[in-house]
Design a protein around this motif. Sequence first.
Motif, PDB file in Angstrom:
ATOM      1  N   LEU A 285       0.829  -1.203   0.000  1.00 15.02           N
ATOM      2  CA  LEU A 285       0.000   0.000   0.000  1.00 15.02           C
ATOM      3  C   LEU A 285       0.870   1.263   0.000  1.00 15.02           C
ATOM      4  O   LEU A 285       0.587   2.227  -0.723  1.00 15.02           O
ATOM      5  CB  LEU A 285      -0.929   0.006   1.212  1.00 15.02           C
ATOM      6  CG  LEU A 285      -2.016  -1.078   1.235  1.00 15.02           C
ATOM      7  CD1 LEU A 285      -2.835  -0.984   2.504  1.00 15.02           C
ATOM      8  CD2 LEU A 285      -2.918  -0.963   0.019  1.00 15.02           C
ATOM      9  N   LEU A 286       1.939   1.262   0.785  1.00 18.10           N
ATOM     10  CA  LEU A 286       2.833   2.421   0.826  1.00 18.10           C
ATOM     11  C   LEU A 286       3.530   2.630  -0.517  1.00 18.10           C
ATOM     12  O   LEU A 286       3.699   3.769  -0.969  1.00 18.10           O
ATOM     13  CB  LEU A 286       3.872   2.250   1.934  1.00 18.10           C
ATOM     14  CG  LEU A 286       3.361   2.372   3.375  1.00 18.10           C
ATOM     15  CD1 LEU A 286       4.508   2.151   4.361  1.00 18.10           C
ATOM     16  CD2 LEU A 286       2.712   3.736   3.616  1.00 18.10           C
ATOM     17  N   LEU A 287       3.940   1.543  -1.165  1.00 18.35           N
ATOM     18  CA  LEU A 287       4.588   1.659  -2.471  1.00 18.35           C
ATOM     19  C   LEU A 287       3.633   2.235  -3.515  1.00 18.35           C
ATOM     20  O   LEU A 287       4.007   3.110  -4.310  1.00 18.35           O
ATOM     21  CB  LEU A 287       5.106   0.296  -2.930  1.00 18.35           C
ATOM     22  CG  LEU A 287       6.304  -0.272  -2.165  1.00 18.35           C
ATOM     23  CD1 LEU A 287       6.595  -1.701  -2.608  1.00 18.35           C
ATOM     24  CD2 LEU A 287       7.535   0.612  -2.377  1.00 18.35           C
ATOM     25  N   VAL A 289       0.906   4.079  -2.967  1.00 20.85           N
ATOM     26  CA  VAL A 289       0.618   5.475  -2.640  1.00 20.85           C
ATOM     27  C   VAL A 289       1.815   6.367  -2.958  1.00 20.85           C
ATOM     28  O   VAL A 289       1.657   7.487  -3.461  1.00 20.85           O
ATOM     29  CB  VAL A 289       0.223   5.598  -1.148  1.00 20.85           C
ATOM     30  CG1 VAL A 289       0.134   7.065  -0.737  1.00 20.85           C
ATOM     31  CG2 VAL A 289      -1.117   4.908  -0.905  1.00 20.85           C
ATOM     32  N   ALA A 290       3.035   5.880  -2.688  1.00 20.02           N
ATOM     33  CA  ALA A 290       4.235   6.657  -3.007  1.00 20.02           C
ATOM     34  C   ALA A 290       4.331   6.924  -4.501  1.00 20.02           C
ATOM     35  O   ALA A 290       4.712   8.023  -4.930  1.00 20.02           O
ATOM     36  CB  ALA A 290       5.484   5.920  -2.518  1.00 20.02           C
ATOM     37  N   ASN A 291       3.965   5.934  -5.293  1.00 20.20           N
ATOM     38  CA  ASN A 291       3.944   6.111  -6.742  1.00 20.20           C
ATOM     39  C   ASN A 291       2.949   7.192  -7.150  1.00 20.20           C
ATOM     40  O   ASN A 291       3.254   8.079  -7.949  1.00 20.20           O
ATOM     41  CB  ASN A 291       3.591   4.779  -7.417  1.00 20.20           C
ATOM     42  CG  ASN A 291       3.405   4.917  -8.914  1.00 20.20           C
ATOM     43  OD1 ASN A 291       3.988   5.781  -9.557  1.00 20.20           O
ATOM     44  ND2 ASN A 291       2.574   4.060  -9.477  1.00 20.20           N
ATOM     45  N   THR A 292       1.759   7.132  -6.586  1.00 20.58           N
ATOM     46  CA  THR A 292       0.722   8.117  -6.921  1.00 20.58           C
ATOM     47  C   THR A 292       1.142   9.531  -6.540  1.00 20.58           C
ATOM     48  O   THR A 292       1.013  10.478  -7.330  1.00 20.58           O
ATOM     49  CB  THR A 292      -0.594   7.756  -6.204  1.00 20.58           C
ATOM     50  OG1 THR A 292      -1.022   6.464  -6.637  1.00 20.58           O
ATOM     51  CG2 THR A 292      -1.683   8.772  -6.505  1.00 20.58           C
ATOM     52  N   VAL A 293       1.645   9.683  -5.318  1.00 20.11           N
ATOM     53  CA  VAL A 293       2.020  11.019  -4.835  1.00 20.11           C
ATOM     54  C   VAL A 293       3.206  11.580  -5.615  1.00 20.11           C
ATOM     55  O   VAL A 293       3.198  12.738  -6.051  1.00 20.11           O
ATOM     56  CB  VAL A 293       2.348  10.957  -3.326  1.00 20.11           C
ATOM     57  CG1 VAL A 293       2.900  12.296  -2.849  1.00 20.11           C
ATOM     58  CG2 VAL A 293       1.091  10.588  -2.536  1.00 20.11           C
ATOM     59  N   SER A 294       4.252  10.763  -5.819  1.00 18.70           N
ATOM     60  CA  SER A 294       5.441  11.252  -6.520  1.00 18.70           C
ATOM     61  C   SER A 294       5.124  11.601  -7.969  1.00 18.70           C
ATOM     62  O   SER A 294       5.632  12.588  -8.508  1.00 18.70           O
ATOM     63  CB  SER A 294       6.556  10.208  -6.457  1.00 18.70           C
ATOM     64  OG  SER A 294       6.160   9.010  -7.114  1.00 18.70           O
TER      65      SER A 294
END
Length: 500
Positions: A285-287, A289-294
């Motif tokens: 989930l963190l990976l 979300v990190a993709n989406t935000v970055s």
Amino acid sequence: MDLQLIVALVAGIATIVVIVLATRLDAFIALLLASVVTGIVAGQDLLSIVDSITTGFGDTLASIGIVIGLGVGIGKILEVSGAADSLARAFLSAFGKGREPWAMGTVGSLVSIPVFCDSGYVIMNPLARSIARVKRGGYVTLALALGCGMTLTHHMVPPTPGPLAATGILGADIGSVILAGVVFTICLLPVVVIYARWIGPKLEPVLNAAVKHDVYGSVTTASADVHSTSGSVDTLTGDASTADQSSATDNSPADAAGVAAGNDGSTSAKKPGAFLGFLPLVVPLLLIVANTVSTAIDKNAQGELSGDAYEPSAWVAPLAFLGNPVIALIIGLVLAVYTLLPRVTPRNKVQNWLADGAASAGLILLITGAGGSFGLVLRESGVGDALAEAIASISLPALLVPFLIASLVRLAQGSGTVAMITAASVTAPLVAPLGLSPLVAVMACTAGSMVFSYFNDSYFWVVTRFAGLDGIGAIKGWSGITTAVWICSLPLLFVLDLIV
């Protein structure tokens, strides 16, 4: 709107409802036949109908099929290893005495992300019983909070199959859907707890006598009326008696999982801790979300808001790779297998568990693909464009279209997953013409599908039988709490629509 196209749409949806409710066929066949009926009634060329069905099926599964398969694999390992039980107990400890309903609702919402509601509830219900036994009361409140907490994330947070399918069909960004689903869950969890605390004490006196005995260990008078009521439920569901079901599952969650998976109990003796149990859930989930935000930050910095001509910067590319849902869930599954299971676990046993998980996802994959077929037929037959024009001519907010379609399909045939897929398929051709955000459309489909769970919903029987609720008590408790979160999701949808 052209009358022929209206009839085509109505005929397609009616085909799904009638086949699921009145025949021996399932939702997969219903969606395929609905595609054929809609195309024929709309006047689409017969061969192009077949082409739309196969193309829509393939395109949908290309984007979402692998993710569903990996998600159920992670869930299976959490189930058989006992990690789900460790997570639950950690949350109970963190929330403290007197806040058990909050803990059970939170536990339910967490466990239901990778584990199907039905099996997740069976695994976690003994924990609710043990808490109620120690407190000498409050079992109905805990059982409802646990069950509806599971409903929230099962309907709203990928990688559960329903929201995943809706995301793929509507073309939304999966990271954004995860974020929105988590926010919706956090906002709706107080509704779950408040309703459970309000209705629980009112229903505790009508708790099924057999379940009351299993939970509290007290001798209850088994009246003829009570046994007659529970017997009627068993006839409808075709399962064993409530008393037998309750007794059979009042073991440790890990033991129940081991029996379900054919486990010999070896893994339940050494359950992994809560931290290890979190890893296969949190890391993917963190990976993602990190993709989406970055990616969003990078697009904004480049001024490429449309996304078509976007080329990720060097610093974003690794996150885009690792945060791709397929890669992220592969990492999650590897973590689950190598951190949650003892090293002595035989290879063939692990492979059998993963095969069981894949088998449970098989029908969902077919239904998801068939939903994509239905959506493409609606688009290419002209039904979608005509419906968009009709809706644009009235004052109905665009986000209510998927919300109401999902609600009606859910009421008609019971399955939340089918309701989400059907609503997404019908809505897909309308997103661009109505200016509706794909994210809002997905959340409207998922929220609408939670309405009034009752007799035609398999999860209704799981929760009410384990909770010991029969007849009107089951309607007041379970149907009521699911309708409460359905109603309260509407304001959240309007706020989300304003933001995006």
